[in-house]
Write an enzyme that holds these catalytic residues in place. Structure first.
Site, PDB file in Angstrom:
ATOM      1  N   ARG A  78       0.851  -1.202   0.000  1.00  0.00           N
ATOM      2  CA  ARG A  78       0.000   0.000   0.000  1.00  0.00           C
ATOM      3  C   ARG A  78       0.880   1.243   0.000  1.00  0.00           C
ATOM      4  NH1 ARG A  78      -1.263   1.792   4.582  1.00  0.00           N
ATOM      5  NH2 ARG A  78      -2.115  -0.084   5.511  1.00  0.00           N
ATOM      6  N   TYR A 118     -16.344  17.045 -15.905  1.00  0.00           N
ATOM      7  CA  TYR A 118     -16.676  15.615 -15.901  1.00  0.00           C
ATOM      8  C   TYR A 118     -17.685  15.316 -14.775  1.00  0.00           C
ATOM      9  CZ  TYR A 118     -16.034  10.582 -15.322  1.00  0.00           C
ATOM     10  OH  TYR A 118     -16.254   9.242 -15.209  1.00  0.00           O
ATOM     11  N   ASP A 172      -7.238  18.471 -15.477  1.00  0.00           N
ATOM     12  CA  ASP A 172      -7.562  17.076 -15.783  1.00  0.00           C
ATOM     13  C   ASP A 172      -7.152  16.857 -17.243  1.00  0.00           C
ATOM     14  OD1 ASP A 172      -8.788  14.705 -16.597  1.00  0.00           O
ATOM     15  OD2 ASP A 172     -10.542  14.993 -15.319  1.00  0.00           O
ATOM     16  N   LYS A 178      -8.358   5.683 -19.381  1.00  0.00           N
ATOM     17  CA  LYS A 178      -8.651   6.073 -20.757  1.00  0.00           C
ATOM     18  C   LYS A 178      -7.394   5.889 -21.632  1.00  0.00           C
ATOM     19  CE  LYS A 178     -12.427   7.106 -18.581  1.00  0.00           C
ATOM     20  NZ  LYS A 178     -12.725   8.440 -18.075  1.00  0.00           N
TER      21      LYS A 178
HETATM   22  C1  LIG Z   1     -13.227   8.905 -16.743  1.00  0.00           C
HETATM   23  C2  LIG Z   1     -12.827  10.254 -16.325  1.00  0.00           C
HETATM   24  C3  LIG Z   1     -12.571  10.542 -14.972  1.00  0.00           C
HETATM   25  C4  LIG Z   1     -12.755   9.541 -13.870  1.00  0.00           C
HETATM   26  O1  LIG Z   1     -11.861   8.481 -13.971  1.00  0.00           O
HETATM   27  P1  LIG Z   1     -12.157   6.989 -13.445  1.00  0.00           P
HETATM   28  O2  LIG Z   1     -10.921   6.268 -13.806  1.00  0.00           O
HETATM   29  O3  LIG Z   1     -13.386   6.520 -14.158  1.00  0.00           O
HETATM   30  O4  LIG Z   1     -12.389   7.091 -11.978  1.00  0.00           O
HETATM   31  C5  LIG Z   1     -12.170  11.830 -14.673  1.00  0.00           C
HETATM   32  N1  LIG Z   1     -12.041  12.785 -15.609  1.00  0.00           N
HETATM   33  C6  LIG Z   1     -12.295  12.539 -16.908  1.00  0.00           C
HETATM   34  C7  LIG Z   1     -12.155  13.633 -17.902  1.00  0.00           C
HETATM   35  C8  LIG Z   1     -12.696  11.267 -17.311  1.00  0.00           C
HETATM   36  O5  LIG Z   1     -12.965  11.041 -18.598  1.00  0.00           O
END
Ligand SMILES: *Cc1c(COP(=O)(O)O)cnc(C)c1O
Length: 399
Positions: free
Chosen positions: A46, A99, A171, A196
């Protein structure tokens, strides 16, 4: 080492213990110590794990900074940032089409703990100026945004925030470091949903926080261990594997999305198209300046009834219907009934998020197959439109 070489070689020399060419998956919870607290830098997974550490080093290198902490999801990464930096009474400014999960985290978790937030159109400098309060601690921005692909000038927002001592979080999920490097534009923190493009194969849920300054990073790094939302060594290994082809994949996503966007822009069944790579997009000039590619997400507003749009998104051969984006396989999503369904219809309208909007995550397949798939789906929409046009001219038409 340049970007593409770093993705493959940085912190990834062969394993000195065995010669393993590829970073091993250190699937272990604990590490044997020679004497109490005498060990090789790892005591418990962890707290730290060699596979995770390698991933963090590679990600930091790709975003061009020193510090990275990997998390079990993008939202866990975001939560660590908010938990580390916000105290009750603090205020956050974010974009009005942030988001959905970020909105929920701010609204349903942090607003209930005495923090507040404002959503503004961050491309409007006056609106941003008016949103700052003495208690504003963070500006949280996304560019391009989801699902309308709006573009925000990162450097401009950073200047406005830094003049007031406010931290800027970007982000960078939609762009990836291949297309956009927010730290070069002044960002203090970058967060990723590694789910992603970074992992890139729709097989991992993971997140990361990156920072240039140790003083901002340390409280976040502390929470990685203290609250424990860490990714597994195997998931870290999958993302490390994905990163090796990141720039190849993103280049292909960019090219395919541009081809798809240009095809859709000229299609009679498409009322509107949103893609920053099109010169008609309102953010095109800024995107051209701050990005080296425009990404793999394209949104369109087809003509047709809600049922016709439902049929369009449900029956594609390659654009399978699902949430998420950024993987090698294409996906289609209907935000109004899926990812953005929790936003009340009235607010969706105020944000300009049409109920007919369809979001495509354009994969790395052969673009001709993707176009054929879209062409087949749009054909019934355009023929219906032609029929309506005929009826309007006063002739009776039987379908
Ligand atoms: C999917 C996404 C998130 C959240 O990520 P997870 O891995 O699903 O928790 C945050 N910001 C954006 C722009 C996203 O596309």
């Amino acid at each position: 080492m340049r970007f593409d070489t770093r993705a493959i070689h940085f912190a990834q020399d062969p394993d000195p213990a065995t010669g393993a060419f590829t970073t091993p998956i250190h699937q272990t919870s604990t590490f044997v110590q020679k004497a109490p607290r005498v060990h090789k830098g790892f005591d418990y997974s962890r707290t730290n794990n060699p596979t995770r550490r390698t991933l963090e080093r590679v990600l930091a290198s790709l975003e061009g900074v020193e510090h990275c902490a990997a998390f079990a999801s993008g939202l866990a990464a975001e939560n660590a940032v908010l938990q580390a930096l916000l105290s009750p009474g603090d205020h956050v400014i974010t974009t009005d089409d942030v988001y959905g999960g970020t909105f929920r985290l701010l609204d349903a978790v942090y607003a209930r703990k005495g923090c507040s937030f404002s959503t503004v159109d961050l491309s409007d400098a006056r609106a941003l100026d008016a949103a700052f309060r003495p208690t504003t601690r963070l500006v949280w921005l996304e560019t391009p945004t989801n699902p309308r692909l709006r573009i925000t000038d990162i450097a401009k927002v950073c200047r406005a925030a830094h003049a007031r001592g406010v931290i800027v979080v970007v982000d960078n999920t939609f762009a990836s470091p291949v297309n956009q490097l927010p730290f070069d534009l002044g960002a203090d923190l970058v967060v990723h949903s590694a789910t992603k493009y970074l992992s890139g194969h729709s097989d991992v849920i993971q997140g990361a926080v990156l920072a240039r300054e140790a003083s901002i990073f340390e409280p976040i790094h502390f929470l990685q261990n203290a609250t424990g939302a860490v990714p597994s060594p195997f998931d870290c290994w999958l993302t490390l594997r994905g990163l090796k082809t990141l720039s190849l994949r993103v280049a292909r996503h960019n090219a395919n999305a541009q081809t798809v966007a240009e095809f859709l822009a000229g299609h009679p069944a498409v009322a509107r198209i949103h893609y920053p790579g099109l010169s008609a997009h309102p953010g095109h000039a800024i995107a051209k300046r701050q990005m080296t590619g425009f990404g793999g997400v394209v949104s369109l507003e087809p003509l047709g009834s809600p049922e016709a749009i439902r049929a369009f998104v449900s029956h594609r051969r390659f654009f399978k219907l699902g949430e998420s984006l950024g993987g090698v396989k294409s996906l289609v999503c209907h935000p109004a009934t899926m990812t953005h369904a929790s936003i009340p219809a009235e607010r969706r309208r105020a944000l300009g998020l049409s109920d007919s909007l369809v979001r495509l995550s354009v994969g790395i397949e052969d673009a001709r197959d993707l176009i054929d798939d879209l062409e087949q789906g749009l054909a019934p929409l355009s023929s219906r439109r032609r029929r309506r046009a005929v009826v309007r001219r006063g002739r009776v038409v039987r379908a």
